[in-house]
Design a protein around this motif. Sequence first.
Motif, PDB file in Angstrom:
ATOM      1  N   CYS A  36       0.835  -1.202   0.000  1.00 35.26           N
ATOM      2  CA  CYS A  36       0.000   0.000   0.000  1.00 35.26           C
ATOM      3  C   CYS A  36       0.864   1.245   0.000  1.00 35.26           C
ATOM      4  O   CYS A  36       0.430   2.310   0.395  1.00 35.26           O
ATOM      5  N   HIS A  37       2.089   1.126  -0.430  1.00 37.19           N
ATOM      6  CA  HIS A  37       3.001   2.271  -0.426  1.00 37.19           C
ATOM      7  C   HIS A  37       2.494   3.411  -1.293  1.00 37.19           C
ATOM      8  O   HIS A  37       2.737   4.570  -1.002  1.00 37.19           O
ATOM      9  N   GLN A  38       1.795   3.106  -2.370  1.00 40.35           N
ATOM     10  CA  GLN A  38       1.329   4.155  -3.261  1.00 40.35           C
ATOM     11  C   GLN A  38       0.233   4.999  -2.620  1.00 40.35           C
ATOM     12  O   GLN A  38      -0.062   6.089  -3.093  1.00 40.35           O
ATOM     13  N   ASN A  39      -0.351   4.557  -1.517  1.00 42.41           N
ATOM     14  CA  ASN A  39      -1.406   5.320  -0.846  1.00 42.41           C
ATOM     15  C   ASN A  39      -0.874   6.309   0.184  1.00 42.41           C
ATOM     16  O   ASN A  39      -1.641   7.113   0.703  1.00 42.41           O
ATOM     17  N   ILE A  40       0.399   6.273   0.487  1.00 40.14           N
ATOM     18  CA  ILE A  40       0.925   7.132   1.541  1.00 40.14           C
ATOM     19  C   ILE A  40       0.949   8.599   1.124  1.00 40.14           C
ATOM     20  O   ILE A  40       0.742   9.487   1.952  1.00 40.14           O
ATOM     21  N   PHE A  41       1.118   8.898  -0.143  1.00 41.69           N
ATOM     22  CA  PHE A  41       1.220  10.295  -0.571  1.00 41.69           C
ATOM     23  C   PHE A  41      -0.069  11.079  -0.369  1.00 41.69           C
ATOM     24  O   PHE A  41      -0.034  12.189   0.180  1.00 41.69           O
ATOM     25  N   PRO A  42      -1.247  10.577  -0.759  1.00 45.86           N
ATOM     26  CA  PRO A  42      -2.469  11.342  -0.475  1.00 45.86           C
ATOM     27  C   PRO A  42      -2.745  11.468   1.018  1.00 45.86           C
ATOM     28  O   PRO A  42      -3.265  12.489   1.476  1.00 45.86           O
ATOM     29  N   ILE A  43      -2.381  10.466   1.783  1.00 49.77           N
ATOM     30  CA  ILE A  43      -2.630  10.523   3.230  1.00 49.77           C
ATOM     31  C   ILE A  43      -1.735  11.575   3.870  1.00 49.77           C
ATOM     32  O   ILE A  43      -2.180  12.375   4.695  1.00 49.77           O
ATOM     33  N   VAL A  44      -0.479  11.617   3.485  1.00 47.12           N
ATOM     34  CA  VAL A  44       0.443  12.615   4.034  1.00 47.12           C
ATOM     35  C   VAL A  44       0.014  14.021   3.618  1.00 47.12           C
ATOM     36  O   VAL A  44       0.096  14.967   4.402  1.00 47.12           O
ATOM     37  N   ASN A  45      -0.476  14.171   2.413  1.00 46.59           N
ATOM     38  CA  ASN A  45      -0.904  15.487   1.944  1.00 46.59           C
ATOM     39  C   ASN A  45      -2.092  16.028   2.735  1.00 46.59           C
ATOM     40  O   ASN A  45      -2.296  17.233   2.793  1.00 46.59           O
ATOM     41  N   GLU A  46      -2.896  15.156   3.337  1.00 42.77           N
ATOM     42  CA  GLU A  46      -4.059  15.611   4.079  1.00 42.77           C
ATOM     43  C   GLU A  46      -3.794  15.830   5.566  1.00 42.77           C
ATOM     44  O   GLU A  46      -4.691  16.265   6.276  1.00 42.77           O
ATOM     45  N   LEU A  47      -2.604  15.538   6.037  1.00 39.53           N
ATOM     46  CA  LEU A  47      -2.285  15.805   7.433  1.00 39.53           C
ATOM     47  C   LEU A  47      -2.297  17.312   7.689  1.00 39.53           C
ATOM     48  O   LEU A  47      -1.779  18.087   6.883  1.00 39.53           O
ATOM     49  N   GLU A  48      -2.898  17.706   8.804  1.00 40.22           N
ATOM     50  CA  GLU A  48      -2.972  19.138   9.103  1.00 40.22           C
ATOM     51  C   GLU A  48      -1.614  19.697   9.507  1.00 40.22           C
ATOM     52  O   GLU A  48      -1.171  20.701   8.972  1.00 40.22           O
ATOM     53  N   ASN A  49      -0.971  19.086  10.460  1.00 42.03           N
ATOM     54  CA  ASN A  49       0.359  19.520  10.893  1.00 42.03           C
ATOM     55  C   ASN A  49       1.358  18.482  10.420  1.00 42.03           C
ATOM     56  O   ASN A  49       1.661  17.527  11.127  1.00 42.03           O
ATOM     57  N   THR A  62       4.488  16.929  10.135  1.00 47.30           N
ATOM     58  CA  THR A  62       5.837  16.855  10.672  1.00 47.30           C
ATOM     59  C   THR A  62       6.344  15.435  10.485  1.00 47.30           C
ATOM     60  O   THR A  62       5.557  14.507  10.304  1.00 47.30           O
ATOM     61  N   GLN A  63       7.628  15.266  10.527  1.00 47.65           N
ATOM     62  CA  GLN A  63       8.201  13.936  10.342  1.00 47.65           C
ATOM     63  C   GLN A  63       7.743  12.982  11.443  1.00 47.65           C
ATOM     64  O   GLN A  63       7.508  11.803  11.188  1.00 47.65           O
ATOM     65  N   GLU A  64       7.567  13.479  12.649  1.00 52.60           N
ATOM     66  CA  GLU A  64       7.130  12.632  13.758  1.00 52.60           C
ATOM     67  C   GLU A  64       5.719  12.099  13.509  1.00 52.60           C
ATOM     68  O   GLU A  64       5.427  10.948  13.774  1.00 52.60           O
ATOM     69  N   ARG A  65       4.815  12.948  13.011  1.00 51.90           N
ATOM     70  CA  ARG A  65       3.442  12.500  12.740  1.00 51.90           C
ATOM     71  C   ARG A  65       3.380  11.537  11.579  1.00 51.90           C
ATOM     72  O   ARG A  65       2.558  10.624  11.551  1.00 51.90           O
ATOM     73  N   ILE A  66       4.263  11.709  10.617  1.00 51.23           N
ATOM     74  CA  ILE A  66       4.293  10.787   9.469  1.00 51.23           C
ATOM     75  C   ILE A  66       4.820   9.433   9.895  1.00 51.23           C
ATOM     76  O   ILE A  66       4.338   8.394   9.436  1.00 51.23           O
ATOM     77  N   ASN A  67       5.764   9.395  10.815  1.00 48.44           N
ATOM     78  CA  ASN A  67       6.354   8.144  11.259  1.00 48.44           C
ATOM     79  C   ASN A  67       5.444   7.325  12.161  1.00 48.44           C
ATOM     80  O   ASN A  67       5.694   6.148  12.387  1.00 48.44           O
ATOM     81  N   ARG A  68       4.386   7.920  12.697  1.00 50.40           N
ATOM     82  CA  ARG A  68       3.490   7.168  13.602  1.00 50.40           C
ATOM     83  C   ARG A  68       2.758   6.087  12.915  1.00 50.40           C
ATOM     84  O   ARG A  68       2.314   6.003  11.895  1.00 50.40           O
TER      85      ARG A  68
END
Length: 97
Positions: free
Chosen positions: A76-89, A91-97
Amino acid sequence: SVIPFSFFHTMDDLKKTSALALIFVFALAFGIIAYAYDLADACPDDNQDCMGDIVPFTDGPTTFSKLPIFVFAFTCHQNIFPIVNELENRTQERINR
């Protein structure tokens, strides 16, 4: 069949579609379990040969033609880009969770 879902602006709009997909995943899992325990038989007639050919090895082009199905079914690696784009804040820490 997938094109209408690609016009949604955010991933949040896919809630109902994702819930329906989850129901179908559970139905598929139930069907597989029922087939495994002989509760459902795909070939009710014993005289009919309904299984395809099972081969231990195939040639290179046949194997490579099935590779994209395997990759997209189990990753599901191809789905990470839209999910990261919708994060409000973002940060690398929130992406790594």
